[in-house]
Design an enzyme around this catalytic site. Structure first.
Site, PDB file in Angstrom:
ATOM      1  N   ALA A  92      33.603  43.096  40.382  1.00 37.48           N
ATOM      2  CA  ALA A  92      34.217  43.186  39.150  1.00 37.48           C
ATOM      3  C   ALA A  92      33.719  44.323  38.139  1.00 37.48           C
ATOM      4  O   ALA A  92      34.295  44.807  37.505  1.00 37.48           O
ATOM      5  CB  ALA A  92      34.261  41.622  38.226  1.00 37.48           C
ATOM      6  N   LYS A  93      32.408  44.507  38.215  1.00 37.84           N
ATOM      7  CA  LYS A  93      31.535  45.702  37.408  1.00 37.84           C
ATOM      8  C   LYS A  93      31.730  45.221  36.033  1.00 37.84           C
ATOM      9  O   LYS A  93      32.212  46.280  35.293  1.00 37.84           O
ATOM     10  CB  LYS A  93      32.201  47.057  38.101  1.00 37.84           C
ATOM     11  CG  LYS A  93      31.663  47.025  39.583  1.00 37.84           C
ATOM     12  CD  LYS A  93      31.835  48.697  40.083  1.00 37.84           C
ATOM     13  CE  LYS A  93      31.624  49.276  41.263  1.00 37.84           C
ATOM     14  NZ  LYS A  93      32.321  48.532  42.172  1.00 37.84           N
ATOM     15  N   ARG A  94      31.665  44.090  35.679  1.00 42.95           N
ATOM     16  CA  ARG A  94      32.060  43.783  34.306  1.00 42.95           C
ATOM     17  C   ARG A  94      30.775  43.853  33.618  1.00 42.95           C
ATOM     18  O   ARG A  94      29.672  43.955  34.165  1.00 42.95           O
ATOM     19  CB  ARG A  94      32.500  42.061  34.141  1.00 42.95           C
ATOM     20  CG  ARG A  94      33.638  42.007  34.880  1.00 42.95           C
ATOM     21  CD  ARG A  94      34.878  42.701  34.307  1.00 42.95           C
ATOM     22  NE  ARG A  94      36.319  42.210  34.899  1.00 42.95           N
ATOM     23  CZ  ARG A  94      37.024  42.738  35.595  1.00 42.95           C
ATOM     24  NH1 ARG A  94      36.514  43.847  36.324  1.00 42.95           N
ATOM     25  NH2 ARG A  94      38.087  42.084  36.021  1.00 42.95           N
TER      26      ARG A  94
END
Lengths: 277, 277
Positions: A92-94
């Protein structure tokens, strides 16, 4: 899934393969489009065909989000059928300020609230400690921080170096290292980065590394193992397109299995060479 | 919404206020919980109460994602009622390798595919050019790159400096500057960063800046204007919690309007002092 359980799975499956589920409705075989939820059906068949060959699955959230609420539902259904002996990673690379990162952690970790209970999530470090720590605070979950990624753009900022020659990705590893430990924190390091693994291992000798970039992106498994493997393996090597899009005919699942199997055998050789299996 | 249209709206509304819609079902007034979609109903009333006082709305996607597919549906319904004379910003802080960033851009820009057609999205720069450019390639849309954020963690990596004393956030602005232009690219700069605005303006004299950190986070509007305002205003100043959670009683929308109105009047004074209105 704990670190010990993950290492155990690697040993019994003789594999450290992670299968990426970047399922694009425009790339899956035409015959699946008759299904009520073609994306889920594609994932279901891929998972069934590869579950004994890999130790992790990694859906990239972008592909689901691009289809709005329906995509989110396909993701939830996919997550529910992921085998319990595989690490489930939300790619998700949040990352956001503290109270907001907590919401993202809830979205991917807290099944009761969001319908999703992944074991792990990828996180972008740019916003610093209060953006990363809310993920680490979830007990029994893994936070996988971007360090040195596999794409060409990784050289724009990640190798930016200070007066002591420390590059940003090294600074990221050094700092985040103090916020988590090898049982709840991993790093993303691209397979295309070869010798940079030596430097990563200097700063993170025991952490698992999630390694994209094998296959379609051109990274070498042997080189990754040469510089990155530890006595506990310490690697999850991801392949996506080379497996899930090996064929776009009715034999797609069978062909995916063949590709996954070829990688598993290569991984078994590496594990054996290091005396891990 | 084009740059000229945005500047026009700022002049006629005498405001450069952006209202954050970080709607948390656990923080909204109890009486709304009887509604079929309490989050949407809360947003609807906030928007109705503030639309003439602000020029932008910015839902933070984490708050919707934390509720799974239902949250995504609340987001879609909210996006549909955002006034056309306001810039709609998806505060998503996304960023991934090229083909994946394209999927994120689709998720937030391509209404036909995802149900959402925001005017703008916030993007994390860590992964470099191929992670940012897919957003910039969408015609008529804005990409808002994180530069120097408002949280305490921003000092962990964003101020990391190279041998010439260039800090990472300055490097981000210098590089991304060459990928977009002041008509499709903005930067996030936190209101808590005071004099750093001078440095930002050196590298981005004409770009709009999206400025969080006023209100609950303690930034000063006057200081932001002193160092960051241009002849075209060049600022979108965001307030979230101080407006939307001004009250958690039945008067929440009215109280939100009072808070937004106080900020609008302060902004009008700043615009007048600079001769913009």
């Amino acid at each position: 899934m704990t670190r010990d359980e993950l290492i155990h799975q690697i040993k019994i499956k003789r594999s450290f393969l992670c299968v990426g589920l970047d399922t694009d409705i425009n790339q899956i075989p035409m015959h699946l489009l008759d299904h009520e939820d073609p994306v889920f059906e594609f994932n279901r068949q891929i998972i069934e065909a590869t579950a004994d060959l890999c130790v992790a699955y990694k859906p990239n959230i972008a592909f689901y989000e691009s289809m709005g609420a329906a995509g989110w539902e396909s993701l939830r259904k996919t997550w529910r059928i992921l085998p319990k002996d595989c690490l489930s990673i939300a790619d998700a690379k949040r990352g956001d300020i503290g109270n907001t990162s907590r919401m993202y952690a809830t979205a991917f970790f807290d099944e009761q609230r969001s319908g999703l209970g992944f074991d792990a999530i990828t996180v972008a470090p740019y916003m610093g400690h209060d953006s990363v720590q809310p993920f680490l605070q979830f007990q029994g979950k893994w936070t996988i921080v971007l360090a040195l990624t596999s794409n060409t753009g990784s050289l724009d900022f990640q190798t930016f170096a200070n007066t002591e020659g420390v590059r940003l990705f090294e600074q990221v590893i050094q700092k985040t290292n103090t916020w988590g430990n090898p049982s709840n924190l991993m790093y993303v390091v691209g397979a295309t980065r070869g010798q940079a693994f030596e430097s990563v291992r200097k700063h993170a000798p025991d952490h698992f590394l999630l390694v994209p970039g094998i296959g379609a992106q051109g990274g070498s498994l042997q080189e990754v193992c040469k510089y990155g493997m530890t006595a506990d393996c310490g690697l999850l090597v991801n392949a996506t397109r080379s497996i899930i899009y090996a064929s776009n005919g009715t034999d797609f699942a069978e062909r995916a299995r063949q590709e996954a199997s070829a990688l598993q055998r290569e991984m078994e050789r590496e594990l054996a060479a290091k005396g891990i299996v």
